[in-house]
Enzyme design. Structure first.
Site, PDB file in Angstrom:
ATOM      1  N   GLU A 129      24.211  -4.254  -1.157  1.00  0.00           N
ATOM      2  CA  GLU A 129      24.185  -5.600  -0.553  1.00  0.00           C
ATOM      3  C   GLU A 129      25.609  -5.989  -0.177  1.00  0.00           C
ATOM      4  O   GLU A 129      26.561  -5.382  -0.684  1.00  0.00           O
ATOM      5  CB  GLU A 129      23.623  -6.599  -1.572  1.00  0.00           C
ATOM      6  CG  GLU A 129      22.214  -6.250  -1.979  1.00  0.00           C
ATOM      7  CD  GLU A 129      21.585  -7.271  -2.930  1.00  0.00           C
ATOM      8  OE1 GLU A 129      22.275  -8.228  -3.338  1.00  0.00           O
ATOM      9  OE2 GLU A 129      20.399  -7.072  -3.248  1.00  0.00           O
ATOM     10  N   ILE A 159      22.386   0.357   5.285  1.00  0.00           N
ATOM     11  CA  ILE A 159      21.193   1.131   4.934  1.00  0.00           C
ATOM     12  C   ILE A 159      20.918   2.223   5.978  1.00  0.00           C
ATOM     13  O   ILE A 159      20.613   1.926   7.144  1.00  0.00           O
ATOM     14  CB  ILE A 159      19.965   0.209   4.747  1.00  0.00           C
ATOM     15  CG1 ILE A 159      20.283  -0.870   3.696  1.00  0.00           C
ATOM     16  CG2 ILE A 159      18.726   1.027   4.364  1.00  0.00           C
ATOM     17  CD1 ILE A 159      20.758  -0.350   2.337  1.00  0.00           C
ATOM     18  N   TYR A 236      17.398   2.107 -13.713  1.00  0.00           N
ATOM     19  CA  TYR A 236      17.415   3.465 -14.268  1.00  0.00           C
ATOM     20  C   TYR A 236      16.888   4.464 -13.237  1.00  0.00           C
ATOM     21  O   TYR A 236      17.374   5.597 -13.153  1.00  0.00           O
ATOM     22  CB  TYR A 236      16.613   3.510 -15.583  1.00  0.00           C
ATOM     23  CG  TYR A 236      17.088   2.430 -16.523  1.00  0.00           C
ATOM     24  CD1 TYR A 236      18.322   2.548 -17.154  1.00  0.00           C
ATOM     25  CD2 TYR A 236      16.350   1.272 -16.717  1.00  0.00           C
ATOM     26  CE1 TYR A 236      18.813   1.535 -17.972  1.00  0.00           C
ATOM     27  CE2 TYR A 236      16.832   0.251 -17.535  1.00  0.00           C
ATOM     28  CZ  TYR A 236      18.067   0.387 -18.158  1.00  0.00           C
ATOM     29  OH  TYR A 236      18.552  -0.611 -18.946  1.00  0.00           O
ATOM     30  N   GLU A 245      21.166  12.618  -5.316  1.00  0.00           N
ATOM     31  CA  GLU A 245      21.867  12.229  -4.079  1.00  0.00           C
ATOM     32  C   GLU A 245      23.293  12.788  -4.088  1.00  0.00           C
ATOM     33  O   GLU A 245      23.803  13.256  -3.067  1.00  0.00           O
ATOM     34  CB  GLU A 245      21.881  10.697  -4.013  1.00  0.00           C
ATOM     35  CG  GLU A 245      22.635  10.123  -2.846  1.00  0.00           C
ATOM     36  CD  GLU A 245      22.363   8.629  -2.654  1.00  0.00           C
ATOM     37  OE1 GLU A 245      21.354   8.110  -3.205  1.00  0.00           O
ATOM     38  OE2 GLU A 245      23.153   7.985  -1.952  1.00  0.00           O
ATOM     39  N   HIS A 341      44.697  22.391  14.425  1.00  0.00           N
ATOM     40  CA  HIS A 341      44.257  22.335  15.824  1.00  0.00           C
ATOM     41  C   HIS A 341      45.334  21.692  16.716  1.00  0.00           C
ATOM     42  O   HIS A 341      45.163  21.645  17.942  1.00  0.00           O
ATOM     43  CB  HIS A 341      42.968  21.516  15.955  1.00  0.00           C
ATOM     44  CG  HIS A 341      41.716  22.315  15.726  1.00  0.00           C
ATOM     45  ND1 HIS A 341      41.322  22.764  14.491  1.00  0.00           N
ATOM     46  CD2 HIS A 341      40.759  22.740  16.589  1.00  0.00           C
ATOM     47  CE1 HIS A 341      40.170  23.413  14.591  1.00  0.00           C
ATOM     48  NE2 HIS A 341      39.812  23.431  15.856  1.00  0.00           N
ATOM     49  N   GLY A 366      27.147   6.904  -1.971  1.00  0.00           N
ATOM     50  CA  GLY A 366      26.461   7.533  -3.115  1.00  0.00           C
ATOM     51  C   GLY A 366      27.292   7.542  -4.387  1.00  0.00           C
ATOM     52  O   GLY A 366      27.023   8.340  -5.290  1.00  0.00           O
ATOM     53  N   GLU A 370      36.223   7.079  -7.277  1.00  0.00           N
ATOM     54  CA  GLU A 370      36.704   6.340  -8.460  1.00  0.00           C
ATOM     55  C   GLU A 370      35.569   6.134  -9.457  1.00  0.00           C
ATOM     56  O   GLU A 370      35.750   6.304 -10.666  1.00  0.00           O
ATOM     57  CB  GLU A 370      37.273   4.974  -8.026  1.00  0.00           C
ATOM     58  CG  GLU A 370      38.546   5.058  -7.181  1.00  0.00           C
ATOM     59  CD  GLU A 370      38.296   5.433  -5.721  1.00  0.00           C
ATOM     60  OE1 GLU A 370      37.127   5.429  -5.274  1.00  0.00           O
ATOM     61  OE2 GLU A 370      39.277   5.761  -5.019  1.00  0.00           O
TER      62      GLU A 370
HETATM   63  C1  LIG Z   1      27.601   5.114   6.263  1.00  0.00           C
HETATM   64  C2  LIG Z   1      27.070   4.562   4.981  1.00  0.00           C
HETATM   65  C3  LIG Z   1      25.744   4.752   4.656  1.00  0.00           C
HETATM   66  C4  LIG Z   1      25.212   4.200   3.471  1.00  0.00           C
HETATM   67  N1  LIG Z   1      23.864   4.336   3.195  1.00  0.00           N
HETATM   68  C5  LIG Z   1      23.335   3.640   2.161  1.00  0.00           C
HETATM   69  C6  LIG Z   1      21.921   3.617   1.951  1.00  0.00           C
HETATM   70  O1  LIG Z   1      21.141   4.273   2.659  1.00  0.00           O
HETATM   71  N2  LIG Z   1      21.432   2.851   0.948  1.00  0.00           N
HETATM   72  C7  LIG Z   1      22.240   2.121   0.132  1.00  0.00           C
HETATM   73  O2  LIG Z   1      21.738   1.434  -0.752  1.00  0.00           O
HETATM   74  N3  LIG Z   1      23.598   2.132   0.293  1.00  0.00           N
HETATM   75  C8  LIG Z   1      24.153   2.859   1.291  1.00  0.00           C
HETATM   76  N4  LIG Z   1      25.519   2.871   1.476  1.00  0.00           N
HETATM   77  C9  LIG Z   1      26.360   2.103   0.573  1.00  0.00           C
HETATM   78  C10 LIG Z   1      27.250   2.942  -0.333  1.00  0.00           C
HETATM   79  O3  LIG Z   1      26.509   3.552  -1.347  1.00  0.00           O
HETATM   80  C11 LIG Z   1      28.349   2.011  -0.842  1.00  0.00           C
HETATM   81  O4  LIG Z   1      29.201   1.711   0.267  1.00  0.00           O
HETATM   82  C12 LIG Z   1      29.152   2.598  -1.966  1.00  0.00           C
HETATM   83  O5  LIG Z   1      28.377   2.710  -3.131  1.00  0.00           O
HETATM   84  C13 LIG Z   1      30.399   1.749  -2.286  1.00  0.00           C
HETATM   85  O6  LIG Z   1      30.067   0.407  -2.436  1.00  0.00           O
HETATM   86  P1  LIG Z   1      30.855  -0.727  -1.622  1.00  0.00           P
HETATM   87  O7  LIG Z   1      30.897  -0.332  -0.200  1.00  0.00           O
HETATM   88  O8  LIG Z   1      30.260  -2.042  -1.948  1.00  0.00           O
HETATM   89  O9  LIG Z   1      32.322  -0.670  -2.171  1.00  0.00           O
HETATM   90  P2  LIG Z   1      32.869  -1.388  -3.499  1.00  0.00           P
HETATM   91  O10 LIG Z   1      31.949  -1.165  -4.622  1.00  0.00           O
HETATM   92  O11 LIG Z   1      33.225  -2.799  -3.165  1.00  0.00           O
HETATM   93  O12 LIG Z   1      34.198  -0.566  -3.749  1.00  0.00           O
HETATM   94  C14 LIG Z   1      35.400  -0.789  -3.022  1.00  0.00           C
HETATM   95  C15 LIG Z   1      36.506   0.063  -3.657  1.00  0.00           C
HETATM   96  O13 LIG Z   1      36.688  -0.354  -5.016  1.00  0.00           O
HETATM   97  C16 LIG Z   1      36.551   0.753  -5.873  1.00  0.00           C
HETATM   98  N5  LIG Z   1      35.895   0.325  -7.113  1.00  0.00           N
HETATM   99  C17 LIG Z   1      34.753  -0.380  -7.264  1.00  0.00           C
HETATM  100  N6  LIG Z   1      34.464  -0.544  -8.560  1.00  0.00           N
HETATM  101  C18 LIG Z   1      35.443   0.077  -9.251  1.00  0.00           C
HETATM  102  C19 LIG Z   1      35.711   0.287 -10.632  1.00  0.00           C
HETATM  103  N7  LIG Z   1      34.894  -0.164 -11.579  1.00  0.00           N
HETATM  104  N8  LIG Z   1      36.830   0.966 -10.978  1.00  0.00           N
HETATM  105  C20 LIG Z   1      37.667   1.470 -10.031  1.00  0.00           C
HETATM  106  N9  LIG Z   1      37.459   1.320  -8.705  1.00  0.00           N
HETATM  107  C21 LIG Z   1      36.367   0.636  -8.324  1.00  0.00           C
HETATM  108  C22 LIG Z   1      35.683   1.750  -5.133  1.00  0.00           C
HETATM  109  O14 LIG Z   1      35.893   3.052  -5.620  1.00  0.00           O
HETATM  110  C23 LIG Z   1      36.165   1.555  -3.712  1.00  0.00           C
HETATM  111  O15 LIG Z   1      37.326   2.308  -3.528  1.00  0.00           O
HETATM  112  C24 LIG Z   1      26.059   3.472   2.604  1.00  0.00           C
HETATM  113  C25 LIG Z   1      27.423   3.314   2.933  1.00  0.00           C
HETATM  114  C26 LIG Z   1      27.926   3.837   4.094  1.00  0.00           C
HETATM  115  C27 LIG Z   1      29.373   3.606   4.426  1.00  0.00           C
END
Ligand SMILES: Cc1cc2nc3c(=O)[nH]c(=O)nc-3n(C[C@H](O)[C@H](O)[C@H](O)COP(=O)(O)OP(=O)(O)OC[C@H]3O[C@@H](n4cnc5c(N)ncnc54)[C@H](O)[C@@H]3O)c2cc1C
Length: 380
Positions: A129, A159, A236, A245, A341, A366, A370
């Protein structure tokens, strides 16, 4: 290559998919990148050949194989160089539909799985979200029971298959008072359900043939039969499927990186500089050899972890190490291959330019690198 982790059956599968990639993806990938989507006929063709149901039960049209078969699929699709196509298929086969296969009732599986396996219905998994990605427990989408229905309100972002999907597995809070990870459930939402709408198709750095959407749920009513798995146990289920995944994303990364090395090797063998092919320079040779070594190690760890998972062993630490390592290495390799390249590596007409953009998200989606190392550290 000889390996203890795969059988003759796996070798045949790999050869078939490699051929399929060459004939069905490679000639069309550029056009699909332009279109921003992968045609449904292509996914149906994958279904006809059995590639959408490798791990699904035979009684629903699948092949009943284990995660090693899916690893081969992901690695070989990764070698196509079109990661947008790869992720379109893999989200359907190995990231979204396992929710139905693992937690679905017999009635739910009978209703949906044959169409999922044939490619008639394409699936999406909706967890992230605007306010919660890594922190899955922080989702705000809410589902409230009302008689024989659940009423869902909220939104999802990023998504995959969000625009062109048919069947959405949606995580929502069903007990907002529950602590942390408790109180989340998963619902099956069909495209066309009143109140469910697909917002923007998001423009991306890479994976351009994969459609990525924002989704909105405005008083979306689904019958109680659409609860997938146990009420309040959705977190879970999400975490369990994440393991799978993550193996898939690592396999994509390994396939992509290996292909990038092969493309770059061809390039440096042909490209002349200072009176000889670039590959005659020690620095270039050393650079490629180092990258090849890292991929070989990541690939072997991938095969080991896939085998471990197939034995039913709890291997969260190993999967996390694999996902972090393989996806970081894929990016390191893409960077190195663009460099080798020269200027052409920066041009949009070169394959490596697209591959390097596509690989970037592997360390984010996925479970970020981190978060993966956090899982490893917890288990040290
Ligand atoms: C092209 C694409 C396709 C996707 N497809 C799907 C999908 O089909 N379904 C779905 O549900 N999601 C999907 N996602 C979402 C994806 O799983 C999330 O973007 C990912 O899990 C990271 O979450 P976020 O973007 O909210 O980043 P955040 O959680 O906000 O993280 C931002 C940064 O903070 C760091 N961070 C966060 N928490 C911590 C911590 N506790 N300690 C240290 N560092 C931390 C992270 O490593 C990252 O560097 C997709 C994303 C992309 C870009």
């Amino acid at each position: 290559m000889k390996t203890p982790y795969f059988s003759e059956e796996h070798a045949i599968l790999r050869a078939q998919i490699r051929k399929f990639v060459e004939t069905e993806i490679v000639p069309n990938g550029d056009a699909w990148e332009q279109d921003g989507s992968v045609p449904r006929e292509f996914l149906r063709k994958m279904g006809e050949l059995g590639y959408l149901g490798l791990m699904h039960e035979e009684k629903y049209g699948g092949s009943g194989m284990d995660v090693r078969a899916a690893t081969i699929l992901a690695e070989e699709l990764g070698r196509s160089t079109y990661a947008g196509v790869t992720i379109t298929a893999l989200v359907h086969t190995n990231m979204a539909s396992p929710h139905l296969a693992n937690a679905g009732s017999v009635a739910q599986k009978q209703k949906y799985l044959p169409d999922v396996v044939s490619g008639k219905k394409i699936t999406a998994i909706c967890v992230t979200e605007p306010g919660a990605g890594s922190d899955v427990a922080g989702i705000k989408t809410r589902a409230v029971r009302d008689g024989n229905d659940w009423v869902i309100n909220g939104s999802k972002i990023f998504i995959t298959n969000g625009v062109f999907g048919d069947l959405y597995f949606v995580a929502a809070k069903t007990d907002p008072g529950a602590k942390g990870s408790r109180g989340i459930s998963i619902f099956i939402v069909e495209k066309g359900t009143p109140g469910f709408s697909v917002g923007r198709s998001l423009k991306k750095h890479g994976w351009r043939s994969s459609d990525t959407a924002e989704l909105f749920f405005d008083n979306v009513r689904v019958p109680v039969e659409n609860l997938l798995g146990e009420e309040n146990k959705g977190f879970y289920a999400v975490m369990k499927n994440f393991q799978h995944e993550r193996i898939m994303l690592a396999a994509m990364g390994v396939g992509e990186a290996q292909k990038a090395i092969e493309i770059t090797l061809d390039n440096v063998k042909q490209r002349q500089a200072f009176g000889a092919p670039l590959f005659s320079k020690d620095v270039v040779r050393d650079n490629l050899a180092r990258m090849q070594t890292k991929i070989a190690l990541a690939q072997n760890y991938l095969y080991y972890v896939a085998w471990l998972d197939a034995q039913g062993v709890d291997c969260i630490k190993e999967v996390s190490m694999l996902k972090a390592n393989a996806c970081e290495i894929a990016n390191e390799v893409m960077y190195g291959c663009v460099q080798l390249h020269g200027g052409m590596g920066f041009m949009m007409e070169s394959t490596i330019e697209r591959m390097s953009r596509d690989a970037r998200v592997l360390t984010i989606g996925g479970g970020t690198t981190e978060i993966m190392y956090g899982e490893v550290a917890k288990r040290m």
